[in-house]
Design a protein around this motif. Structure first.
Motif, mmCIF file in Angstrom:
data_model
loop_
_atom_site.group_PDB
_atom_site.id
_atom_site.type_symbol
_atom_site.label_atom_id
_atom_site.label_comp_id
_atom_site.label_asym_id
_atom_site.label_seq_id
_atom_site.Cartn_x
_atom_site.Cartn_y
_atom_site.Cartn_z
ATOM 1 N N ALA A 214 -4.226 -40.326 -14.045
ATOM 2 C CA ALA A 214 -5.391 -39.436 -13.956
ATOM 3 C C ALA A 214 -5.461 -38.773 -12.581
ATOM 4 N N CYS A 217 -2.777 -36.092 -12.302
ATOM 5 C CA CYS A 217 -3.155 -34.846 -12.975
ATOM 6 C C CYS A 217 -4.012 -33.975 -12.056
ATOM 7 N N CYS A 229 -9.809 -31.693 -13.259
ATOM 8 C CA CYS A 229 -10.609 -32.084 -14.427
ATOM 9 C C CYS A 229 -11.390 -33.372 -14.205
ATOM 10 N N TYR A 230 -10.893 -34.306 -13.387
ATOM 11 C CA TYR A 230 -11.458 -35.650 -13.308
ATOM 12 C C TYR A 230 -12.256 -35.844 -12.019
ATOM 13 N N VAL A 252 -15.686 -35.646 -16.707
ATOM 14 C CA VAL A 252 -14.542 -34.773 -16.944
ATOM 15 C C VAL A 252 -15.028 -33.332 -17.106
ATOM 16 N N ARG A 260 -4.827 -32.378 -17.403
ATOM 17 C CA ARG A 260 -5.490 -33.614 -17.793
ATOM 18 C C ARG A 260 -4.628 -34.299 -18.851
ATOM 19 N N TRP A 342 -6.161 -39.848 -22.992
ATOM 20 C CA TRP A 342 -7.447 -39.952 -22.325
ATOM 21 C C TRP A 342 -8.287 -41.107 -22.847
#
Length: 405
Positions: A214, A217, A229-230, A252, A260, A342
């Motif tokens: 994660a 990414c 995104c995270y 998110v 992601r 995810w």
């Protein structure tokens, strides 16, 4: 099996008992959208086969991907198994009139009766956004998610209809070189990303946990100038760069431009490559010239791990075979390394999953893994098969990225 069918909104009814079907043309609205029309259907006398006829037009003249779905509740959901199809269905169908599909309803749904059944015919054309380098476009649309053959674990049931928005996906599993490049950039820019093992140059990364994936990414996103995104807060202001944080869906930024992990539903739709309800991305059988799995016989079984290089199954593999990119141009969607997704894992989640863009349970203790690995048995390579482990665990686990449009 007999059929009660209604054509369009006419008053013509013919009752013979056992199965009721309402046939309606459905078109998917897209840029230069194809149009499905003139849908008719009838049971072939003395058989349990249903003949479906339709026409499809497209101003661009693109080849179409034709899908058929069946509803038991008047079109609210499409969950009746509609697997045994032949004729003008699937990818590569030219526009035209008098297209013919045969549904073996006796094989898929024998002896059933529902008075509020609908059949939907959907066309997808080739007008797609240009994907980023190394990625493929996965079109929006429905698919049947789960074990069509009822031969796996109960967590792969019930078979259910899922609508997924369009997205981009890496054509290949993340390689050693890409992993190391982003990892090095991240270390110089506030990221703490550990792990990573490789059989050789050009092979997929493995031995990475979910948390590091994660963060990676996000680092890839920032390295390329995209919005991550995270985040570690629900306000989505604190970019996830360090530590092992059990981020939730509210953390998110789903509409961000960055990279992601695919949701479990996105992964399965992508793996199927536009083919409805088959065991593998290309059909119902598998050989060692199609994927890397336990006993596949490829020449890399002296490595540790025994992964094949990125893009190896391009037609030059040993044993000799054809190019194994699936209908969306993706490689190694089954075999080689398991791929992190995810979602939190839930063994009964399919029974309560939402029908549009499902993102898994709210919380959990394990994250989903998909696709099988080089040491996986054939039964675990099916598109519907679900794996899982704690997000801190490392094994022969790799991944590929998704991006929204």
């Amino acid at each position: 099996m007999h059929v009660l069918f209604h054509q369009s909104a006419s008053a013509m009814n013919k009752t013979v008992s056992a199965l009721a079907i309402l046939f309606m043309p459905i078109g998917l609205l897209m840029a230069a959208a194809p149009v499905v029309s003139n849908v008719t259907a009838s049971q072939r006398s003395g058989t349990k086969l249903v003949d479906i006829y339709y026409s499809v037009s497209d101003v661009d003249g693109d080849a179409q991907n034709i899908q058929v779905q069946v509803s038991a509740d008047g079109g609210l959901t499409y969950t009746i198994p509609c697997i045994t199809l032949s004729g003008h269905v699937g990818a590569g169908i030219a526009p035209g009139t008098g297209k013919h599909i045969v549904w073996d309803a006796g094989a898929d749904w024998d002896g059933q009766f529902v008075a509020t059944t609908k059949v939907r015919v959907t066309a997808y054309d080739g007008s797609t956004p240009v994907p980023p380098p190394g990625m493929a476009y996965i079109p929006a649309g429905p698919f049947q998610m789960g074990d069509s053959f009822n031969e796996g674990s109960t967590d792969q049931l019930p078979l259910h209809n899922v609508q997924v928005d369009a997205f981009f996906m890496d054509r290949f599993e993340v390689s050693k070189e890409l992993w190391q490049s982003v990892q090095t950039w991240g270390a110089a820019n506030g990221y703490n990303i550990s792990g990573g093992s490789f059989a050789a140059n050009g092979h997929p990364v493995n031995l990475i946990n979910w948390y590091d994936v994660a963060k990676w990414c996000n680092a890839r996103s920032e390295k390329e100038g995209h919005t991550p995104c995270y985040y570690t807060d629900t306000a989505q202001t604190l970019v996830y760069r360090t530590g092992n944080v059990d981020i939730t869906s509210e953390m998110v930024k789903w509409n961000a431009s960055g990279y992601r992990l695919p949701t479990e539903a996105e992964w399965e739709k992508a793996a199927r490559g536009g083919i409805q309800s088959q065991r593998y991305p290309w059909g119902n059988t598998i050989t060692g010239s199609q994927a890397n799995y336990s006993g596949s016989g490829d020449p890399f079984n002296t490595n540790n791990p025994q992964t094949t290089p990125i893009g190896y199954f391009n037609g030059n593999q040993v044993p000799a075979g054809v190019d194994m990119a699936n209908g969306y141009g993706l490689y190694d969607m089954v075999g080689n390394v398991l791929e992190w997704c995810w979602d939190w894992y839930g063994n009964t989640y399919y029974g309560v999953s939402q029908n549009t863009n499902p993102r898994g349970p709210i919380l959990g203790t394990h994250r989903v893994l998909r696709g099988g690995a080089w040491n996986t048995q054939v039964s675990e390579l099916r598109c519907a098969n679900r794996g899982y482990n704690t997000p801190s665990f490392t094994s022969y686990y790799g991944f590929r990225c998704a991006r929204g449009l």
